[in-house]
Design an enzyme around this catalytic site. Structure first.
Site, PDB file in Angstrom:
ATOM      1  N   HIS A 117     117.571 -44.014  73.655  1.00 25.03           N
ATOM      2  CA  HIS A 117     117.983 -45.324  73.580  1.00 25.03           C
ATOM      3  C   HIS A 117     117.208 -46.384  72.897  1.00 25.03           C
ATOM      4  O   HIS A 117     115.976 -46.279  72.731  1.00 25.03           O
ATOM      5  CB  HIS A 117     118.310 -45.757  75.203  1.00 25.03           C
ATOM      6  CG  HIS A 117     117.218 -45.782  76.250  1.00 25.03           C
ATOM      7  ND1 HIS A 117     116.367 -47.117  76.364  1.00 25.03           N
ATOM      8  CD2 HIS A 117     116.750 -44.887  77.111  1.00 25.03           C
ATOM      9  CE1 HIS A 117     115.406 -47.019  77.061  1.00 25.03           C
ATOM     10  NE2 HIS A 117     115.449 -45.798  77.674  1.00 25.03           N
ATOM     11  N   CYS A 147     112.726 -41.136  78.874  1.00 28.81           N
ATOM     12  CA  CYS A 147     113.307 -41.030  77.752  1.00 28.81           C
ATOM     13  C   CYS A 147     112.739 -41.263  76.413  1.00 28.81           C
ATOM     14  O   CYS A 147     111.454 -41.248  76.374  1.00 28.81           O
ATOM     15  CB  CYS A 147     114.317 -42.091  77.954  1.00 28.81           C
ATOM     16  SG  CYS A 147     115.559 -42.153  79.328  1.00 28.81           S
TER      17      CYS A 147
END
Length: 178
Positions: A137, A153
């Protein structure tokens, strides 16, 4: 590049999984994400991964290793810098949020939600990448891309992520290595 292709090929062979035409190789130590199509390197992007050591365990906040697939693509058509909460666009760019959130690492621009393909390693039980909500992301800290920054992430610059998002599909494979 051959070393990269060899790692991906071995992962597929070890698991008995047919390779996908498009795949991503995330190298934690090198802080790069390489996008391949038809076995050829299309583009490499700088990324950030976890501030903590790589780990597949729930609660570790480490970036999980192993072979994954893109389970969901979220955020198509949203503007760069859009903030997401619970995978839903908030309608606000990260610059519009109060200074108090400037220190936190926000989920912005697009989300590629990952699902592990290796039972007991990154799929199922306490090692399930999907259940850990591990994504590729955007971030509100683009100037820091390349340094350890996330809670597990893979973070990218907004424009790089939009380009990648438009090129990949659900089911494409992602190999994350040290």
């Amino acid at each position: 590049m051959e070393f990269s292709l060899e790692r991906v090929t071995k992962a597929h062979e070890r698991l008995g999984i047919k390779p996908t035409d498009r795949f991503l190789l995330v190298r934690i130590g090198a802080a790069t994400l390489q996008f391949f199509r038809g076995g050829e390197l299309v583009k490499a992007h700088p990324v950030s991964t976890s501030k903590r050591p790589p780990s597949n365990l729930k609660g570790s906040l480490g970036t999980p290793r192993g072979l994954h697939e893109i389970a969901e693509r979220i955020g198509a058509g949203q503007p760069p810098g859009m903030v997401f909460k619970s995978r839903v666009p908030t309608g606000r760019h990260f610059a519009e949020l109060p200074d108090a959130t400037a220190d936190s690492n926000l989920i912005t621009t697009r989300i590629l939600w990952l699902r592990g393909l290796e039972p007991g390693i990154n799929r199922g039980g306490k090692v399930d990448t999907y259940d850990r909500y591990v994504y590729i992301h955007g971030t509100n800290h683009e100037a820091r891309i390349g340094e350890p920054l996330s809670a597990g992430c893979v973070l990218m610059r907004s424009l790089d992520l939009i380009e990648l998002f438009d090129a990949v599909r659900v089911g494409d494979h992602v190999l994350i290595v040290d």
